[in-house]
Scaffold this motif. Structure first.
Motif, short mmCIF file in Angstrom:
data_model
loop_
_atom_site.label_atom_id
_atom_site.label_comp_id
_atom_site.label_asym_id
_atom_site.label_seq_id
_atom_site.Cartn_x
_atom_site.Cartn_y
_atom_site.Cartn_z
N PRO A 191 -33.34 -15.54 28.80
CA PRO A 191 -32.07 -14.97 28.33
C PRO A 191 -30.97 -16.01 28.25
N ALA A 206 -27.42 -17.70 28.58
CA ALA A 206 -26.31 -17.65 29.53
C ALA A 206 -24.99 -17.49 28.80
N THR A 209 -29.62 -5.20 30.14
CA THR A 209 -29.00 -6.46 29.72
C THR A 209 -29.61 -7.57 30.56
N SER A 232 -29.27 -10.68 30.22
CA SER A 232 -28.41 -11.86 30.39
C SER A 232 -27.48 -11.68 31.59
N ASP A 233 -27.58 -10.53 32.28
CA ASP A 233 -26.81 -10.26 33.49
C ASP A 233 -27.74 -10.30 34.71
N LEU A 234 -27.14 -10.31 35.89
CA LEU A 234 -27.92 -10.25 37.13
C LEU A 234 -28.68 -8.93 37.17
N TYR A 288 -31.38 -10.61 36.20
CA TYR A 288 -32.23 -11.35 35.26
C TYR A 288 -31.67 -12.73 34.92
N LYS A 289 -30.37 -12.84 34.95
CA LYS A 289 -29.64 -14.05 34.53
C LYS A 289 -30.19 -15.31 35.20
N GLY A 290 -30.41 -16.35 34.38
CA GLY A 290 -30.85 -17.64 34.90
C GLY A 290 -32.33 -17.73 35.22
#
Length: 150
Positions: free
Chosen positions: A112, A114, A128, A130-132, A134-136
């Motif tokens: 995803p 950032a 989503t 691209s949010d926590l 999942y982010k990073g």
């Protein structure tokens, strides 16, 4: 009686539910799961990093494999999907249909953005990625017959 028990066990094995899992590729941690049915479709929406335009890719569940079925883009630039049986213009986007290509290895791998929102839509739900949390993370989207990982 034993034949009935064996037959029932085989039937339960064949009819066990399939799950779509979104997991951390490195750790195997399952971050999201939902039951899916044969032929069910889901999409991944993102902003293309080079073209800076929205992309929607549509996938289909077939047994425990994932197939790319459609791509919706505004342009055909570097790294953009371009192959398929049918191409049409709809609402200002190129819609490539009937791609019908098995995702390599049967598992979809996603990193995803950032910078831009990145979504998975399935069965009326939207996550989503691209949010926590999942982010990073490098993510795997896969279909399994049992929730317990290998």
């Amino acid at each position: 009686m034993g034949i009935l028990a064996v037959g029932a066990a085989i039937l339960l094995y064949i009819l066990r539910p399939e799950y779509l899992l979104v997991s951390d590729m490195e750790t195997g941690e399952v971050l999201y799961s939902t039951t899916v049915e044969e032929g069910e479709r889901f999409s991944v929406d993102y902003i293309h990093s080079v073209e800076r335009s929205p992309v929607t890719e549509v996938f289909e569940v077939r047994n425990t494999d994932i197939y790319t079925m459609e791509s919706h883009t505004e342009s055909f630039g570097a790294g953009m999907p371009y192959e398929g049986e049918e191409v049409e213009m709809k609402d200002g986007k190129f819609v490539i249909k009937n791609i019908n290509r098995r995702v390599h290895g049967g598992t979809l791998r996603v990193r995803p953005s950032a910078v831009f929102p990145h979504h998975v839509r399935i069965g009326g739900e939207e996550i989503t990625i691209s949010d926590l949390p999942y982010k990073g993370r490098n993510l795997e989207i896969e279909v399994v017959r049992t929730y317990f990982r290998r």
